[in-house]
Structures are given as C-alpha cells and as structure tokens.
Motif scaffolding. Sequence first.
Motif, PDB file in Angstrom:
ATOM      1  N   MET A 146       0.852  -1.197   0.000  1.00 55.06           N
ATOM      2  CA  MET A 146       0.000   0.000   0.000  1.00 55.06           C
ATOM      3  C   MET A 146       0.883   1.240   0.000  1.00 55.06           C
ATOM      4  O   MET A 146       1.766   1.358   0.827  1.00 55.06           O
ATOM      5  N   GLN A 147       0.623   2.150  -0.892  1.00 55.00           N
ATOM      6  CA  GLN A 147       1.466   3.347  -0.978  1.00 55.00           C
ATOM      7  C   GLN A 147       0.655   4.575  -0.548  1.00 55.00           C
ATOM      8  O   GLN A 147      -0.339   4.913  -1.179  1.00 55.00           O
ATOM      9  N   GLN A 188      -1.491   2.562  -9.913  1.00 55.77           N
ATOM     10  CA  GLN A 188      -2.086   2.443  -8.577  1.00 55.77           C
ATOM     11  C   GLN A 188      -3.491   1.819  -8.661  1.00 55.77           C
ATOM     12  O   GLN A 188      -4.326   2.254  -9.459  1.00 55.77           O
ATOM     13  N   ARG A 232      -2.435   0.008  -3.876  1.00 58.20           N
ATOM     14  CA  ARG A 232      -1.185  -0.679  -4.213  1.00 58.20           C
ATOM     15  C   ARG A 232      -0.566  -0.078  -5.470  1.00 58.20           C
ATOM     16  O   ARG A 232      -1.310   0.271  -6.404  1.00 58.20           O
ATOM     17  N   SER A 284       3.592   0.113  -7.709  1.00 57.47           N
ATOM     18  CA  SER A 284       5.039  -0.083  -7.670  1.00 57.47           C
ATOM     19  C   SER A 284       5.736   0.591  -8.847  1.00 57.47           C
ATOM     20  O   SER A 284       6.952   0.571  -8.939  1.00 57.47           O
ATOM     21  N   ARG A 321       7.951   0.702   1.412  1.00 61.54           N
ATOM     22  CA  ARG A 321       6.898   1.698   1.270  1.00 61.54           C
ATOM     23  C   ARG A 321       7.586   3.047   1.072  1.00 61.54           C
ATOM     24  O   ARG A 321       8.498   3.378   1.807  1.00 61.54           O
TER      25      ARG A 321
END
Length: 259
Positions: free
Chosen positions: A1-2, A41, A46, A48, A228
């Motif tokens: 989770m960002q 996203q 989430r 990356s 993160r």
Amino acid sequence: MQPYDAFLVVDVEATCHSGCGFDYPNEIIEWPVILLRWNDQTEDGRASSLVQVAEFRSYVRPTWRPQLSTFCTDLTGITQADIDSAPTWPEVLGLFAEFLAHHGLIDPRTGARSQKFIFCCDGPFDIRDFVTKQSHISKIPIPGYLRGDILDIRKSVASLMASRELREPMTSTAAHIQRNNQKHLYLPIPMQLSALLLPSFTGRLHCGLDDARNVARILIELARTPLRVEPNTRILPNRRWWWMGPGGKVNYPDSRTPA
Ligand code: AMP
Ligand code: MG
Ligand code: MG
C-alpha cells in the motif's frame, strides 16, 4: 500500500568554498525538482511503478554573497552569468508555487496541499539545511508545502543494501560495504546506482538537475521493491545557526570564509 500520490525529487546546489563546512551560510543557486507519480495504482492503493511527469528548474541569484567562488563553479558547473540573470529565492518560490498549482499539488490561492506528496532528496541537507538557511537570508518563512518530513533516498538505499546483504550476487559496491564492515554505509549517487544494478550516472555530477534526474531513477527503482515510499527523515524547520542575527542578518565574518 502506498500512502503518497506524488513525489518531488529535489537536489539543491548552493554557494560554497573549499572546506567551508556544514555551518557556512550557503545560499541556494539551483532549484531543480522532478515530479513523479504512480502509473499503476489500484483502488486499494497498491502501486510499484513510478513515472516522471514533469520537471521544474531555475537558477537562483544569491543576495548575501552574490559572487561565486571558483571552487563552487568547478564543483557545480554553475557560472556567474547563470546566476546573475536568475530570479532571487522569493521569486523562484513564486514560480515554483505556480508549477505545483498547475500540477494540482497545491491550492493556487491558499498554497495549502491539495494532494498527498513528499519531497525526496539524496541525504538530509537539501531542505533541512539549505532551505532553512536561505529562508533566513531572504527574510521569508519556509512555505508550508516544504515543511513536511522528507524521504532521504540515500538512507533507503542503505537499508535496502543491508537487507539484501549476502542474499544476492556481490556487486562491487556490496563488496565495498562488506570490506568496510559497515551495514549502513551512505553511498554517493553513482554508487547507489551501481548498488541497485542500474545504468551508471548520466550527466554531470553536482549539476543539480542531473543529480535530481539520477536520484529520480533511484526512487523509481526503490518503488519497485517491497519498500513503502514514505518519509524517513525530519527536516527541523526551526533550526538556527550561530550566524543568524535578527531580521535576516548574517553575522558571518569574512575572515572565516576560505578562499
Ligand atoms: P551536491 O548535491 O552533492 O551536488 O551538493 C549540494 C551542495 O553542497 C553544493 O552545491 C555545495 O554547496 C555543497 N557541497 C557539496 N560538496 C561540497 C564540498 N566538497 N565542499 C563544499 N561544499 C560542498
Ligand atoms: Mg545533493
Ligand atoms: Mg547536487
């Protein structure tokens, strides 16, 4: 989770002299910023994959000591002509606020943050020291959007290297770390790139814009790991140096300035 939507990589260049030390009243001479956002996203947060969206770059004209040392020009590649024609720090902040508003990051009227973003730097110095010193010299407060904690990517790379230690093929950098028996060795940008097995530094080292672009590449790589991407360093906006006098005065004797 960002938890963050956007990332602003900044790499300040500032006035300096050979051996001037960390307490010198450096003035900012280059303010380059790279804006990155997620392009993958999901609804639950989430992500990356970070991509570069825009760049802001301005030279800045110093006002306390407007003359650059030869050492500073040799280090940064910034010439006297570059800064003589540049806007001052308050003017650059005005242009930068327009950039932030244009990209939906701050409210154009109030300057308040309208998205979740953080500044990312190589080391803790850029905002904590250079911006704090410059604000005193320019007699203006640090803008609210610059007051949050930052992500020091040098620190993140060091912890990533420590966690990967001996689990992966030895790079020359990993070998260097092991030889020096240091788990948390802070590496210069070119060595961070090689530690992450990324293509080598492109451009001119200590050119703020080139430094920032290469730091952005490191950030993109960090975002691909399970880390993160969030702040790891306080910036202490109320920090004061001994030479700071009332009303923006700089009580730094010329005799202390190395040639
Ligand atoms: P950097 O981002 O590493 O290019 O450095 C940012 C600023 O830190 C430079 O513009 C200088 O003001 C200062 N600085 C970096 N290295 C040195 C050095 N060896 N001696 C004095 N000042 C330096
Ligand atoms: Mg730097
Ligand atoms: Mg730099």
